[in-house]
Scaffold this motif. Structure first.
Motif, mmCIF file in Angstrom:
data_model
loop_
_atom_site.group_PDB
_atom_site.id
_atom_site.type_symbol
_atom_site.label_atom_id
_atom_site.label_comp_id
_atom_site.label_asym_id
_atom_site.label_seq_id
_atom_site.Cartn_x
_atom_site.Cartn_y
_atom_site.Cartn_z
ATOM 1 N N VAL A 62 6.397 -5.614 -0.467
ATOM 2 C CA VAL A 62 6.788 -4.421 -0.834
ATOM 3 C C VAL A 62 5.831 -4.923 -2.641
ATOM 4 O O VAL A 62 5.841 -4.290 -3.527
ATOM 5 C CB VAL A 62 8.715 -4.707 -1.475
ATOM 6 N N GLN A 63 5.548 -6.592 -2.471
ATOM 7 C CA GLN A 63 5.179 -6.608 -3.831
ATOM 8 C C GLN A 63 3.722 -6.257 -3.799
ATOM 9 O O GLN A 63 3.067 -5.527 -5.109
ATOM 10 C CB GLN A 63 4.670 -7.878 -3.534
ATOM 11 N N TRP A 74 2.573 -2.959 -2.575
ATOM 12 C CA TRP A 74 2.695 -1.803 -2.395
ATOM 13 C C TRP A 74 2.988 -2.149 -4.055
ATOM 14 O O TRP A 74 2.117 -0.914 -4.349
ATOM 15 C CB TRP A 74 3.777 -1.136 -1.675
ATOM 16 N N SER A 75 3.894 -2.102 -4.604
ATOM 17 C CA SER A 75 3.789 -1.902 -5.949
ATOM 18 C C SER A 75 2.963 -1.803 -6.892
ATOM 19 O O SER A 75 2.410 -1.716 -7.475
ATOM 20 C CB SER A 75 4.595 -3.300 -6.129
ATOM 21 N N THR A 116 -0.004 0.143 -6.397
ATOM 22 C CA THR A 116 0.169 1.431 -6.816
ATOM 23 C C THR A 116 -0.102 1.545 -8.507
ATOM 24 O O THR A 116 -0.250 2.498 -8.771
ATOM 25 C CB THR A 116 1.429 1.857 -6.203
ATOM 26 N N ASN A 117 0.526 0.324 -8.818
ATOM 27 C CA ASN A 117 0.544 0.387 -10.401
ATOM 28 C C ASN A 117 -0.938 -0.050 -11.097
ATOM 29 O O ASN A 117 -1.213 0.387 -11.960
ATOM 30 C CB ASN A 117 1.525 -0.889 -10.899
ATOM 31 N N LEU A 122 8.121 2.044 -11.778
ATOM 32 C CA LEU A 122 7.664 1.381 -10.633
ATOM 33 C C LEU A 122 8.415 0.025 -10.318
ATOM 34 O O LEU A 122 8.530 -0.309 -9.118
ATOM 35 C CB LEU A 122 6.048 1.110 -10.598
ATOM 36 N N ARG A 124 12.062 -0.052 -9.238
ATOM 37 C CA ARG A 124 11.504 0.198 -7.570
ATOM 38 C C ARG A 124 11.230 -0.751 -6.966
ATOM 39 O O ARG A 124 11.587 -1.439 -5.531
ATOM 40 C CB ARG A 124 10.719 1.996 -6.836
ATOM 41 N N ASN A 125 10.234 -1.493 -6.838
ATOM 42 C CA ASN A 125 9.828 -2.917 -7.047
ATOM 43 C C ASN A 125 11.200 -3.559 -6.823
ATOM 44 O O ASN A 125 11.517 -4.441 -5.962
ATOM 45 C CB ASN A 125 9.074 -3.583 -8.117
ATOM 46 N N GLN A 145 2.926 -6.134 -11.822
ATOM 47 C CA GLN A 145 4.557 -5.614 -10.642
ATOM 48 C C GLN A 145 4.690 -7.035 -9.864
ATOM 49 O O GLN A 145 5.133 -6.995 -9.435
ATOM 50 C CB GLN A 145 3.617 -4.751 -9.860
ATOM 51 N N SER A 184 7.912 -8.504 -9.042
ATOM 52 C CA SER A 184 8.543 -9.167 -7.364
ATOM 53 C C SER A 184 8.308 -10.411 -7.327
ATOM 54 O O SER A 184 9.593 -10.995 -6.377
ATOM 55 C CB SER A 184 6.347 -8.813 -6.530
#
Length: 264
Positions: free
Chosen positions: A91-92, A94-95, A98-99, A124, A127-128, A235, A239
């Motif tokens: 998840v980290q 991805w976040s 993306t950011n 985001l 969502r994170n 992010q 995370s």
């Protein structure tokens, strides 16, 4: 493997070590450095991030995030803390990725880009946090869960020693409340955790923190490179705070936390 089965002792020991390490650490290096370098512009940029904008971003994310979590996140054994950690780190990645991409694009447009990038960054971040919670088995939708996610964002943006300690204590207190029927009853009736005052405080702090970090992004073209790094760093801080918070609840739910030391 059943979720009630006894976890691997070595994995639990590592999780406890991660908890202690986070309590002693601060923000990412860039998160700390950015605040010093961009201090002269931080106040100006923070005006682009009013509390109302932060709250709107959080509310929008909370409505949409349930259907927009990363593919393949759920499906691992939730009784395996190592598997939960691995999912949370995905998840980290991805976040942050993306950011960074969104920041790199909007950073070319200076102050206008900052104003456009802030809502996306906040959404985001929400969502994170929620995706990280799902990685540890906490995917419930409720007012208390939303309040807990707000406290996680507060922890991610708090760097001062004493203030950070208070924030982590509040996070731990709420986790303990949520782990007991009595605590949930209090929260369901609208306790201090979900008050407008708490939401306003966290929204304002998040806006100031992002404004300070993004001050270097107001310079067009150069701001693109700055924004990509700032967003990824932000992010990452989110995370790390989320993993700490949900790891705490995972351990607490299984009664695996050690007894607190006297005067700790």
């Amino acid at each position: 493997m059943s979720d009630l089965q006894k976890p691997d002792p070595k994995a639990v020991a590592k999780a406890l070590e991660e908890q202690r390490a986070y309590e002693k650490e601060r923000q990412t290096r860039f998160g700390k450095g950015a605040e010093k370098v961009t201090a002269p512009l931080g106040g100006l940029v923070s005006k682009l991030v009013p509390p109302e904008l932060v709250r709107a971003g959080l509310e929008a994310a909370d409505k949409l995030v349930g259907v927009t979590l990363p593919d393949g996140l759920i499906g691992h054994d939730l009784s395996d803390i190592a598997a939960c950690e691995a999912a949370a780190r995905r998840v980290q990645a991805w976040s942050a990725g993306t950011n960074a991409a969104s920041g790199g694009l909007t950073g070319w447009f200076g102050a206008a880009g900052v104003a456009a990038d802030i809502p996306a960054t906040i959404t985001l971040a929400a969502r994170n946090v929620r995706a990280t919670g799902a990685a540890y088995g906490f995917a419930e939708v409720s007012d208390e869960e939303r309040a807990y996610r707000l406290l996680i964002l507060e922890a991610a943006t708090t760097s001062a020693g004493e203030r950070r300690g208070e924030t982590l204590k509040g996070l731990g207190d709420m986790a303990e409340w949520m782990n007991t029927p009595e605590g949930r009853i209090v929260l369901d009736k609208g306790g201090e955790w979900v008050s407008e005052k708490v939401v306003e405080r966290i929204a304002r702090q998040l806006g100031v923190n992002l404004g300070s970090r993004k001050a270097g992004q107001v310079v067009p073209i150069v701001g693109g490179a700055v924004a990509a790094v700032v967003n990824a760093s932000f992010q990452t801080d989110v995370s790390r705070a989320a993993r700490y918070a949900y790891r705490l609840r995972w351990l607490m739910a299984r009664k695996l936390l050690p007894e607190p030391e006297e005067n700790s």
